[in-house]
Scaffold this active site. Structure first.
Site, PDB file in Angstrom:
ATOM      1  CG  ASP A  30      -2.222   0.794   0.871  1.00 54.80           C
ATOM      2  OD1 ASP A  30      -2.142   1.681  -0.010  1.00 54.80           O
ATOM      3  OD2 ASP A  30      -3.283   0.566   1.482  1.00 54.80           O
TER       4      ASP A  30
HETATM    5  C1  BGC Z   1      -5.014   3.098  -0.197  1.00 54.78           C
HETATM    6  C2  BGC Z   1      -5.105   2.051  -1.271  1.00 54.78           C
HETATM    7  C3  BGC Z   1      -4.877   2.672  -2.619  1.00 54.78           C
HETATM    8  C4  BGC Z   1      -3.538   3.377  -2.614  1.00 54.78           C
HETATM    9  C5  BGC Z   1      -3.161   3.991  -3.946  1.00 54.78           C
HETATM   10  C6  BGC Z   1      -3.774   3.970  -0.328  1.00 54.78           C
HETATM   11  O1  BGC Z   1      -3.797   5.047   0.518  1.00 54.78           O
HETATM   12  O2  BGC Z   1      -5.041   2.466   1.071  1.00 54.78           O
HETATM   13  O3  BGC Z   1      -6.348   1.410  -1.203  1.00 54.78           O
HETATM   14  O4  BGC Z   1      -4.954   1.705  -3.622  1.00 54.78           O
HETATM   15  O5  BGC Z   1      -3.574   4.402  -1.646  1.00 54.78           O
HETATM   16  O6  BGC Z   1      -3.849   5.120  -4.222  1.00 54.78           O
END
Ligand code: BGC
Length: 747
Positions: free
Chosen positions: A297
């Site tokens: 993440d």
């Molecule tokens: C989120 C993810 C997301 C990623 C990319 C993160 O803050 O938890 O779900 O895919 O950002 O944008």
């Protein structure tokens, strides 16, 4: 365990070419494949300068990253990095031109011509925005889930995107957690069916098709079990619960072919998922047979240092790679540290090559080596069809929660509209919509104007607007008796980093409803929100209550279709609505206690909340009624077979979702009071009767015992068939020792 669709991702021809490439790649080029960059330090979405300052202060970003942000997104540097093979993937770059521009550099100007992978959060639509995923789960309709994902994929693919960070398949049992909006609610059986349908929709039969994108099952795992519903918080849970409740949607997504998996931000039983070998190696790869790649993440590898699980960024990179984290989303830990780690012998070339192989494998699976550039073009006819599908989906996702007979409205009924949200098209798009545009979204006010029934509009108040008493007085004095009150929460009050400890209607929206009702108005409340809400007051003050959710581009049209009865409400809740916020987490499939819920003093309940939830899992009304009769259940070695007769006892044709639940009455580990085990949607004309037969597969009867063995224990099971988790005919059947033994032999 071998899952066919995962095994399909490993093709000898690709593996040979990967081996050949690995032989030619320098260490820097290999590390580059594992490095994903985005236009901002935390990814592809807008982050304010204040937030960046905060991130610098608390260590989430480095001084260099902060400086890079302040001096613009350093496009030239990134182009040079692409040319040198130092970037494997982009997050948040979108648009065919922008993607193809960078892709040309990667394919034509880099030494080995390895294509880039463009990823984006296409969560519930790219341009045509569908209802938020929680809303869509309430449709209980696999074909619809698959179709909306396929449409999102086609629109994203036309923008140069090859990969979406979806579906989010986290089970969420706590309505305070803002990210409940992004998944399919509280039930793992329904969640698993929804996860598989969405993966099929995004990837199609073959993800290399020009109009499909790779999917990413996220966030592995138990992110939804964040303590207290507070985002990013730790999850502390038994391995049995982890496997029985949180794992099934991931297993289903992988079985449907999900090419990538994103581990969660939080720690699970003390170890952040990003560096959790047990989760990423043992469960994900060894047990589930995952053959694709994992992507962290956003910034999560670096955040292991803040967690206190890694000494520094180098240690975090080392632990993450060893645990099976293949791609680093943005943190730069891999880019900055892997080389030194290899040179110091702290990670092996084999470990690095394994991760690079998985990333390249998925680039092959997407067909990028043969077709690196955007191939899909959308036609006007396609876009119009997408809007129509979004309208259908919004109708199917809405849940009618109360109706004293006032709905459906007659087409010519003049209505007074109140509530600021009625005129906030942009808020209808909900969380995680990057390219949806307010000006292309139909507000409820616009739809009622189109309908020609709007006698007046007075915003009065909203989630972020205090009560305007003059407007309220005008509304009360208006000659129009039927009031449509649009209330709820703003789009950014659910989703990531949007946990709440009070989930009643924000602001003075309750006061507005009370005043209107006390003035004798007929109040039809339309709720636009991203999570279950604790709204007993709103329910009491309303003659009818329609849960529209954040319903997307066609929200207004769908509301009008449903209020005027052109569409029949058919949604059923996939997450329980509590009376009070303090009841969270509240979910239907909880284990029993020795002192179950009852009016008696010493029972498991809250003194200051009613015994039953405000609206139970599976509930929802429509403009007709159904009667259930003659439940017959038998059990044999194939499972439990239930048959029930359903009759439309009202005057309008409508869809009914027949729900089948089970309860293992005596077991060596206390089992849930009910578990969804099957459902079927049927369309019945007035007076029509249908016999619905459903089979509960042995797998659904199984659980993990105290020694972590997957077992079915023979004995009595209660079967319940009806309209929701709180209603239905019941019968008991006996599961034989033969069925249990057959099951044990198969697993
Ligand atoms: C989120 C993810 C997301 C990623 C990319 C993160 O803050 O938890 O779900 O895919 O950002 O944008």
């Amino acid at each position: 365990m071998e899952i066919k669709k995962q095994a399909d991702l490993i093709r000898p021809a690709w593996e040979e070419r990967i081996t050949e490439l690995l032989g030619k790649m320098t260490l820097d080029e290999k590390i580059g494949q594992l490095h994903q960059v985005g236009p901002s330090p935390v990814g592809g979405f807008a982050v304010s300068l204040e937030e960046h300052r905060q991130m610098l202060a608390d260590g989430r970003i480095t001084q260099e990253e902060f400086d890079a942000f302040c001096s613009g997104t350093a496009r030239d540097t990134q182009e040079q990095d692409v040319r040198e093979g130092h970037i494997g993937s982009f997050l948040g770059v979108s648009g065919a031109e922008a993607c193809d521009h960078l892709q040309h550099i990667a394919v034509e100007e880099s030494r080995l011509g390895i294509p880039l992978l463009f990823g984006l959060d296409v969560i519930h639509g790219q341009h045509t925005i569908f209802p938020i995923p929680l809303a869509e789960s309430c449709a209980w309709d696999e074909a619809l889930w698959e179709k909306s994902a396929a449409i999102a994929a086609a629109e994203a693919a036309a923008d140069g995107i090859a990969w979406t960070f979806a579906p989010m398949v986290d089970i969420a049992r706590d309505a305070r957690w803002g990210r409940i909006a992004e998944g399919a609610g509280e039930d793992s059986y329904l969640g698993a069916r929804c996860a598989a349908a969405r993966v099929r929709g995004f990837q199609g039969e073959d993800p290399s098709a020009p109009d499909r994108v790779l999917s990413c099952a996220k966030h592995f795992i138990a992110y939804g079990a964040a303590c207290g519903g507070r985002d990013y918080n730790n999850a502390d849970l038994s391995e049995q619960t982890l496997r029985e409740v949180y794992l099934p949607p991931f297993s289903a997504a992988l079985a449907a072919g999900a090419a990538t998996v994103m581990p969660s931000f939080n720690d699970v039983n003390g170890v952040p998922s990003s560096v959790n070998t047990f989760l990423l190696r043992q469960i994900l790869r060894e047990e589930l047979g995952f053959s694709g790649f994992t992507v962290s993440d956003a910034n999560a590898i670096a955040e292991c240092v803040i967690h206190g699980a890694a000494a520094d960024r180098r240690d975090a990179a080392k632990q993450a790679l060893a645990a099976g984290m293949d791609m680093d989303m943005y943190s730069g830990c891999y880019r900055d540290e892997l080389k030194a780690l290899i040179e110091a012998g702290q990670i092996t070339t084999a470990q690095l090559d394994e991760a690079v192989r998985r990333v390249l494998r998925i680039k092959f699976a997407k067909g990028l080596f043969d077709h690196p550039y955007t191939r899909h073009r959308l036609t006007a006819a396609e876009l119009a069809a997408h809007r129509a599908a979004a309208r259908d989906a919004a109708c199917a996702s809405a849940v009618l929660l109360k109706n004293d007979g006032v709905l459906p409205l007659l087409l010519k009924t003049p209505v007074l509209l109140v509530g600021k949200l009625a005129d906030c098209a942009g808020e209808m798009l909900g969380t995680w919509n990057i390219y949806g545009r307010a000006e292309e979204t139909v507000s409820i006010k616009a739809a009622l104007e189109e309908e020609g029934v709007l006698a007046g509009y007075l915003p009065c108040c909203g989630p972020d607007m205090p009560l305007d008493r003059d407007e309220l007085t005008q509304a009360i004095r208006s000659e129009t008796n039927t009031v449509i009150a649009v209330v709820g929460e703003l789009a950014d009050h659910s989703g990531e980093a949007s946990s709440l400890c009070d989930i009643d209607l924000p602001g003075e929206q309750n006061e507005m409803l009370t005043a209107l009702r006390q003035a004798g108005k007929t109040v039809i409340t339309v709720l636009c929100n991203g999570r279950p809400m604790a709204i007993p007051n709103a329910v009491e003050r309303s003659n009818a209550l329609l849960e529209l959710w954040h319903a997307g581009s066609e929200a207004g049209h769908a509301a009008a279709d449903l209020l005027f009865g052109r569409a029949m409400p058919a949604g059923r809740l996939t997450a329980t609505f509590p009376y009070r916020s303090g009841e969270c987490p509240l979910y239907y499939d909880h284990p029993n206690t020795g002192r179950p819920l009852s009016p008696g003093r010493f029972s498991s309940k809250y003194l200051d909340a009613p015994l039953e939830p405000l609206f139970p899992f599976g509930s929802g009304l429509t403009y007709t009624t159904f009667a259930y009769d003659d439940l017959q259940c038998t059990a044999d070695r194939q499972g439990i077979h239930a048959a029930v007769t359903v009759k439309n006892t009202g005057e309008r044709a409508a869809k009914e979702t027949v729900q089948l639940y089970i309860r293992d009455l005596v077991a060596s580990r206390v089992r849930p009071v009910l578990q969804l085990a099957g459902f079927r949607q049927i369309l019945l004309a007035p007076g029509q009767t249908e016999r619905v037969c459903l089979t509960v597969e042995p797998e659904r009867l199984a659980f993990y015992d105290t020694r972590m063995r997957r077992v079915i224990e023979p004995g009595d099971f209660l079967i319940q068939a009806g309209q929701s988790s709180a209603d239905g005919l019941q019968q008991t059947v006996t599961v034989s020792a033969d069925l249990a033994a057959d099951y044990l032999r198969q697993i």
